[in-house]
Design an enzyme around this catalytic site. Sequence first.
Site, PDB file in Angstrom:
ATOM      1  CG  HIS A 128      -7.431 -17.144 -44.593  1.00  8.96           C
ATOM      2  ND1 HIS A 128      -8.101 -18.128 -45.286  1.00  8.96           N
ATOM      3  CD2 HIS A 128      -6.119 -17.333 -44.885  1.00  8.96           C
ATOM      4  CE1 HIS A 128      -7.240 -18.860 -45.967  1.00  8.96           C
ATOM      5  NE2 HIS A 128      -6.016 -18.389 -45.740  1.00  8.96           N
ATOM      6  CG  HIS A 165      -1.595 -19.943 -43.459  1.00  6.32           C
ATOM      7  ND1 HIS A 165      -1.857 -21.220 -43.900  1.00  6.32           N
ATOM      8  CD2 HIS A 165      -2.361 -19.123 -44.221  1.00  6.32           C
ATOM      9  CE1 HIS A 165      -2.723 -21.168 -44.895  1.00  6.32           C
ATOM     10  NE2 HIS A 165      -3.052 -19.909 -45.104  1.00  6.32           N
ATOM     11  CD  GLN A 206       0.328 -24.942 -48.286  1.00  5.96           C
ATOM     12  OE1 GLN A 206       0.309 -24.098 -47.406  1.00  5.96           O
ATOM     13  NE2 GLN A 206      -0.104 -24.697 -49.529  1.00  5.96           N
ATOM     14  CG  HIS A 210      -6.333 -21.924 -48.770  1.00  7.06           C
ATOM     15  ND1 HIS A 210      -6.605 -22.347 -47.511  1.00  7.06           N
ATOM     16  CD2 HIS A 210      -5.325 -21.009 -48.661  1.00  7.06           C
ATOM     17  CE1 HIS A 210      -5.797 -21.706 -46.664  1.00  7.06           C
ATOM     18  NE2 HIS A 210      -5.012 -20.896 -47.331  1.00  7.06           N
ATOM     19  CD  GLU A 250      -3.741 -17.946 -52.350  1.00  9.79           C
ATOM     20  OE1 GLU A 250      -3.805 -19.041 -51.765  1.00  9.79           O
ATOM     21  OE2 GLU A 250      -3.049 -16.989 -51.933  1.00  9.79           O
ATOM     22  CG  ASP A 265      -3.179 -15.798 -46.464  1.00  8.44           C
ATOM     23  OD1 ASP A 265      -3.243 -16.885 -45.859  1.00  8.44           O
ATOM     24  OD2 ASP A 265      -3.038 -15.719 -47.688  1.00  8.44           O
ATOM     25  CD1 TRP A 299       2.899 -18.638 -50.048  1.00  4.39           C
ATOM     26  CD2 TRP A 299       3.067 -19.134 -47.866  1.00  4.39           C
ATOM     27  NE1 TRP A 299       2.856 -19.988 -49.919  1.00  4.39           N
ATOM     28  CE2 TRP A 299       2.950 -20.342 -48.604  1.00  4.39           C
ATOM     29  CE3 TRP A 299       3.199 -19.203 -46.476  1.00  4.39           C
ATOM     30  CZ2 TRP A 299       2.957 -21.598 -47.994  1.00  4.39           C
ATOM     31  CZ3 TRP A 299       3.201 -20.453 -45.877  1.00  4.39           C
ATOM     32  CH2 TRP A 299       3.082 -21.636 -46.622  1.00  4.39           C
TER      33      TRP A 299
END
Length: 430
Positions: free
Chosen positions: A57, A59, A152, A210, A213, A309, A315
């Site tokens: 996982h 991005h 997203q 996702h 979350e 992630d 983030w």
Amino acid sequence: MLDILVRAARLPDAKLPADIAIRDGRIVEIAPRIEAQAARVIDAAGQLVAPPFVDPHFHMDATLSLGLPRLNRSGTLLEGIALWGELKPLLTPEAVMERALRYCDLAVSQGLLAIRSHVDVCDDRLTATEALLEVRRRVAPYIDLQLVAFPQDGLYRSPNAEKNLLRALDMGVDVVGGIPHFERTMQAGTDSVRRLCEIAADRGLPVDLHCDESDDPLSRHIETLAAETLRLGLQGRATGSHCTSMHSMDNYYASKLIPLIAEAGLHIIPNPLINITLQGRSDTYPRRRGLTRIAELRAAGVNVALGQDCTMDPWYPLGSADMLEVAHMGIHAVPMTSREAMAWAFRSVTQGGAAAMGLPDPTLRVGGPASLVILQARDPIEAIRLRATRLYVLREGRILAETAPRQARLSLPGRPETLDPAAYAPIAED
Ligand SMILES: [Zn+2]
């Protein structure tokens, strides 16, 4: 004649070291002592030799963009999404590719050779999708890169998301993604899970959402994902990522939900580095941790694979492509400090991630690919404790990266002059 002979390798579950013979990219023999000529001999000297790391996982479209166009001041998921929305129109294919390739270099140096990356498809230009498809092609000789079409801004909340997601799949993106908890209403979230699972079933693709979350205990999209997986026969190729709301759920509900997840054969991917920092932000005290119920899911027989992630993006300001750091944080955040659980955490970032990605079992064995990492540690738990140096990284018999062992030189009266961080404490036995 062998290509490579690795001497005194300590395999993850072995008590005693063994030699590993490599020819034509494959492991041809593992034995206590191998007498054979080899073009290259590597002395592992009793150190851990493990399968390469897997990150199921990530991005990659956002990685290494920290500070562009500004920093996340609140530290929340929602400001991160807003910030990414500001950066998106400014992306160029060249910049996305350059950052992604730089990240892949770092990943290889850390022994991370398989990555599933979500790519945001809520951009009519599909800039990041095109860029990462090219990156997937370029890194194919050394990294298994899977891409997930990730809406997203919400499949239904973002006007062209479904159309763009289908375009991205037509372009060759591997997996169907989604974000039901970010849709406008619970019902829209439920509808998005159904639609995305149907797309995956129609196209014969995996689905990785996702899912929940959120700190909201009533965010229950994972239940719909499990039910749709059973309805559509997606067992084994459906994944719920994050699932942090499960942390806050009522215990009775969780006791019904977890067997359903197991029945559906879902993979669950918690992301400890990110969720320990993103979740609980609206709490005063006590403040919730941000992980799903890992111990209970494991006990039910669910494949739980830890993911990274983010690395230096809207983030998360830290990260280093180090799956041992991910395992280390998972052990703390759950918490799970038994030797069994810590050894499991190592398997989670190797075999567990491979299973979630639908890759072959990477356990080192005769006849299997000579893809392995030699670490400056004696066993998996010590590797996690030290975030051990990756001394050698091999893929199908080819050395991709080498790093000198970490060793401090000391100037202390009456004490040794050098310190090897991996050798000053005994290995604990159960
Ligand atoms: Zn994510």
